[in-house]
Design a protein around this motif. Structure first.
Motif, PDB file in Angstrom:
ATOM      1  N   VAL A 307       0.839  -1.200   0.000  1.00  0.00           N
ATOM      2  CA  VAL A 307       0.000   0.000   0.000  1.00  0.00           C
ATOM      3  C   VAL A 307       0.875   1.252   0.000  1.00  0.00           C
ATOM      4  CG1 VAL A 307      -1.643   1.348   1.367  1.00  0.00           C
ATOM      5  CG2 VAL A 307      -1.972  -1.113   1.105  1.00  0.00           C
ATOM      6  N   ALA A 308       1.941   1.261   0.803  1.00  0.00           N
ATOM      7  CA  ALA A 308       2.834   2.424   0.872  1.00  0.00           C
ATOM      8  C   ALA A 308       3.521   2.673  -0.465  1.00  0.00           C
ATOM      9  CB  ALA A 308       3.880   2.209   1.966  1.00  0.00           C
ATOM     10  N   LEU A 309       3.998   1.618  -1.120  1.00  0.00           N
ATOM     11  CA  LEU A 309       4.656   1.778  -2.414  1.00  0.00           C
ATOM     12  C   LEU A 309       3.671   2.266  -3.479  1.00  0.00           C
ATOM     13  CD1 LEU A 309       6.957  -1.398  -2.456  1.00  0.00           C
ATOM     14  CD2 LEU A 309       7.620   0.979  -2.064  1.00  0.00           C
ATOM     15  N   ALA A 310       2.450   1.730  -3.452  1.00  0.00           N
ATOM     16  CA  ALA A 310       1.428   2.184  -4.402  1.00  0.00           C
ATOM     17  C   ALA A 310       1.102   3.659  -4.175  1.00  0.00           C
ATOM     18  CB  ALA A 310       0.170   1.336  -4.259  1.00  0.00           C
ATOM     19  N   LEU A 342       4.738  13.858   1.969  1.00  0.00           N
ATOM     20  CA  LEU A 342       5.007  12.968   3.101  1.00  0.00           C
ATOM     21  C   LEU A 342       3.751  12.693   3.917  1.00  0.00           C
ATOM     22  CD1 LEU A 342       7.890  14.559   2.620  1.00  0.00           C
ATOM     23  CD2 LEU A 342       8.465  13.388   4.724  1.00  0.00           C
ATOM     24  N   ARG A 343       3.682  11.470   4.392  1.00  0.00           N
ATOM     25  CA  ARG A 343       2.605  11.102   5.318  1.00  0.00           C
ATOM     26  C   ARG A 343       3.153  11.165   6.735  1.00  0.00           C
ATOM     27  NH1 ARG A 343       1.358  11.649   0.262  1.00  0.00           N
ATOM     28  NH2 ARG A 343      -0.858  11.335  -0.032  1.00  0.00           N
ATOM     29  N   GLY A 344       2.295  11.584   7.662  1.00  0.00           N
ATOM     30  CA  GLY A 344       2.767  11.737   9.031  1.00  0.00           C
ATOM     31  C   GLY A 344       1.671  11.445  10.033  1.00  0.00           C
ATOM     32  N   ALA A 345       1.625  12.272  11.065  1.00  0.00           N
ATOM     33  CA  ALA A 345       0.718  12.033  12.179  1.00  0.00           C
ATOM     34  C   ALA A 345      -0.742  12.091  11.756  1.00  0.00           C
ATOM     35  CB  ALA A 345       0.978  13.041  13.286  1.00  0.00           C
ATOM     36  N   VAL A 346      -1.056  12.847  10.711  1.00  0.00           N
ATOM     37  CA  VAL A 346      -2.449  12.958  10.272  1.00  0.00           C
ATOM     38  C   VAL A 346      -2.996  11.585   9.886  1.00  0.00           C
ATOM     39  CG1 VAL A 346      -4.002  13.968   8.557  1.00  0.00           C
ATOM     40  CG2 VAL A 346      -2.140  15.325   9.500  1.00  0.00           C
ATOM     41  N   ALA A 347      -2.182  10.802   9.153  1.00  0.00           N
ATOM     42  CA  ALA A 347      -2.627   9.469   8.735  1.00  0.00           C
ATOM     43  C   ALA A 347      -2.878   8.573   9.948  1.00  0.00           C
ATOM     44  CB  ALA A 347      -1.587   8.842   7.809  1.00  0.00           C
ATOM     45  N   VAL A 371       2.698   1.738   9.382  1.00  0.00           N
ATOM     46  CA  VAL A 371       3.788   1.275   8.501  1.00  0.00           C
ATOM     47  C   VAL A 371       3.955   2.213   7.311  1.00  0.00           C
ATOM     48  CG1 VAL A 371       4.551  -0.599   6.990  1.00  0.00           C
ATOM     49  CG2 VAL A 371       3.522  -1.132   9.209  1.00  0.00           C
ATOM     50  N   VAL A 372       2.842   2.692   6.755  1.00  0.00           N
ATOM     51  CA  VAL A 372       2.908   3.628   5.629  1.00  0.00           C
ATOM     52  C   VAL A 372       3.662   4.895   6.026  1.00  0.00           C
ATOM     53  CG1 VAL A 372       1.532   5.175   4.168  1.00  0.00           C
ATOM     54  CG2 VAL A 372       0.861   2.778   4.427  1.00  0.00           C
ATOM     55  N   SER A 376       7.190   6.142   4.522  1.00  0.00           N
ATOM     56  CA  SER A 376       7.215   7.443   3.871  1.00  0.00           C
ATOM     57  C   SER A 376       8.323   8.320   4.445  1.00  0.00           C
ATOM     58  CB  SER A 376       5.864   8.144   4.020  1.00  0.00           C
ATOM     59  OG  SER A 376       5.898   9.457   3.521  1.00  0.00           O
ATOM     60  N   LEU A 377       8.460   8.323   5.763  1.00  0.00           N
ATOM     61  CA  LEU A 377       9.473   9.148   6.399  1.00  0.00           C
ATOM     62  C   LEU A 377      10.879   8.608   6.157  1.00  0.00           C
ATOM     63  CD1 LEU A 377       7.668   9.893   9.770  1.00  0.00           C
ATOM     64  CD2 LEU A 377       8.052  11.468   7.893  1.00  0.00           C
TER      65      LEU A 377
END
Length: 592
Positions: A307-310, A342-347, A371-372, A376-377
């Protein structure tokens, strides 16, 4: 007494955990690790599933702390965004914040359904949870890496990351409601979204005006201006949520309104918000880390990586390229904006909502989002500066940033006192150059306070204090940076500064406090030379730009590739050939 002891121990352990997180930020900054990653890992290691063994499963507390932290982060982001910047990139940013989030959700959903074995609504919820970028992660990484991005690119990233949370939160809440109770149509949801957004804008604008009015009209005791602003931001956020409006949109707009008006104690408000948002982020990240169990993450680890790679390699680029297609962005700018999503605390915060409402398989959303964010980070966060260099998105800047002191002047809002130490290799000391809107008021030398006349020539080690408009104070930083001169300096050049021909007028205006027309901020220096000269540029050509002049140092194929900055009074070219060309050009323009 046992209950009191347990409370004291909880306070001790919690404060020690936050203190370790603060100190670990020094290591993170040294090695370039995103701070969000450090705090999440620290919370995970300290939790029940890690070696720390602390038991924490109160999702309600984590959700409450997360809401407060995000509200303060968004308000602070709005407070620092110039309204001119906001207007210039409003259309592309809104497209990314709405259509971009929706496209990302729709592209991630089939992948999540396939690899996680969940239903379509659950897959859409998974896509919505990871669809928005994180303002805290984006702002921190850009600033920590010392990147001075192209103004339009930076503005789009700032405004998008500050405005896409409301739509992502609304979409996630809508899907949670449909999964839990069902019965709501998509048309009803669209009407609700429009209503919440409009009402959020009204409340945010009105709240910002009220905060500004109180700051400027009511004499609050010294030191209470900053806490008043922070608490007022939370009042705007909570009031909007209580009326079922978008609290996150409201608090961002309130910050935008306050930050773009002259207010008392502006510098102290900014410093206070810096500290309180840092603390709120640390507490939120550590609590979210405590909710994650390492052994449970392994159950969905492979699916979460897919999912993270997609998301990083497919969904985000598709959303960015489609949303920015109507606007004039270069493919390199689009690619960089795609990579810095970037994905962070919001996700992770959104993923805690299914836990809060006890949705079936709720931990799956939390674990996958966790994990995503980590991936990402790790991947995107550590490669931001590399991507900026390879795609030619950032300009070189001094690694050392001038330390600025700002002091408010009671009784007026137009000026403040700005103070700097004068390094031995600063452009100010080498040239004595300062913008016309900044006025030296006093000099501190050997612990003695002197007027500018008493001090005479400024010396290395002095402290200079100047009167300047608050909105332009940051532009003075560049003149007080310790910047060694090149081996063979040209005495005609402004502080021996050179910039590439691809730099924009907006970038120079940001550094030197120049006035540039709004429609010229994205014009490159190479293009500006062509416009001003009316012919192919040559070495030693000079064109004026406000109080400075631009010198063509290198050209290639008729385009200026390197530009030197001259003092206004040295507008004349350095060579006789250059002087003759300028005179000839003036005669040609005069006699047509």
């Amino acid at each position: 007494m046992g209950a009191l002891d347990s409370v004291s121990i909880a306070i001790l352990l919690g404060s020690l955990l936050v203190l370790v997180g603060i100190l670990s930020s020094l290591i993170a900054l040294r090695f370039g690790a995103p701070l969000l990653l450090v705090f999440l890992l620290l919370g995970m290691l300290a939790g029940e599933g890690g070696p720390g063994g602390l038991t924490f499963n109160d999702v309600g507390v984590a959700y409450t702390v997360g809401s407060i932290a995000l509200a303060l982060i968004l308000f602070d982001g709005g407070l620092r965004t110039r309204f001119t910047t906001f207007k210039n990139v409003l259309a592309p940013s809104v497209m990314l914040a709405t259509a971009g989030v929706l496209i990302t959700t729709l592209v991630v959903a089939p992948v999540a359904k396939l690899v996680l074995g969940i239903g379509w609504l659950q897959a859409l919820l998974m896509g919505a949870v990871v669809a928005s970028t994180d303002a805290a992660a984006v702002f921190f990484l850009i600033n920590a890496r010392g990147l001075r991005l192209r103004p339009r690119v930076r503005a789009v990233l700032e405004v998008e990351s500050g405005t896409n949370d409301p739509f992502a939160i609304f979409l996630a809440l809508l899907l949670v409601e449909m999964l839990m109770v069902g019965g709501q149509s998509w048309s009803t949801a669209a009407i609700t979204l429009i209503r919440d957004a409009v009402l959020g804008c009204i409340i945010g604008f009105a709240g910002g005006q009220v905060i500004t009015w109180v700051l400027n009209r009511i004499n609050l005791p010294q030191g209470l201006h900053a806490p008043f602003v922070a608490v007022s931001a939370l009042v705007v956020f909570a009031f909007a949520n209580a009326l079922h409006a978008s609290g996150y949109l409201a608090v961002y707009l309130a910050g935008l309104v306050v930050g773009n008006q002259r207010t008392r104690a502006h510098s102290s408000v900014v410093v206070f918000l810096d500290a309180i948002t840092w603390l709120a982020q640390i507490v939120m990240f550590v609590l979210l880390g405590l909710l994650a169990w390492p052994h449970r993450l392994l159950d969905s680890f492979i699916g979460a990586i897919v999912v993270a790679l997609a998301l990083m390699l497919v969904a985000r680029p598709i959303a960015v390229f489609l949303c920015l297609a109507p606007f004039r962005f270069q493919w390199r700018e689009k690619l960089f904006i795609s990579w810095v999503g970037l994905r962070g605390a919001v996700a992770i915060f959104l993923a805690s909502i299914p836990l809060l409402v006890s949705m079936p398989a709720a931990y799956l959303f939390f674990d996958v989002a966790f994990v995503v964010v980590l991936l990402s980070l790790l991947v995107q966060g550590w490669t931001v500066s590399f991507a900026a260099r390879k795609l030619d998105i950032s300009f070189k800047r001094a690694e050392v940033v001038a330390k600025r002191v700002e002091l408010d002047l009671p009784g007026q809002l137009a000026r403040e006192i700005v103070g700097y130490a004068v390094p031995p290799n600063s452009p100010y000391l080498r040239r004595g150059l300062i913008p016309t809107w900044a006025r030296p008021t006093l000099v501190v030398r050997n612990e003695e306070i002197l007027t500018p006349i008493e001090a005479g020539s400024v010396q290395a080690g002095d402290y200079v204090y100047l009167l300047a408009p608050p909105e332009k104070a940051a532009a003075l930083d560049h003149f007080f940076v310790d910047m060694p001169a090149p081996a063979k300096p040209d005495p005609a050049l402004l502080g021996d500064f050179f910039v590439p021909g691809t730099a924009t007028l907006g970038a120079l205006a940001e550094i030197y406090g120049l006035q540039v027309a709004g429609d010229h901020t994205e014009v490159t220096l190479a293009t500006y030379f062509g416009e001003q000269l009316g012919r192919t540029a040559k070495v030693d050509d000079v064109v004026a730009l406000g109080p400075i002049a631009l010198l063509a140092v290198k050209t290639e194929g008729g385009q200026v590739t390197t530009v030197g900055l001259r003092l206004a009074e040295t507008d004349a070219p350095a060579t006789w050939g250059g002087r003759i060309r300028v005179v000839w050009d003036k005669l040609a323009k005069t006699f047509g």
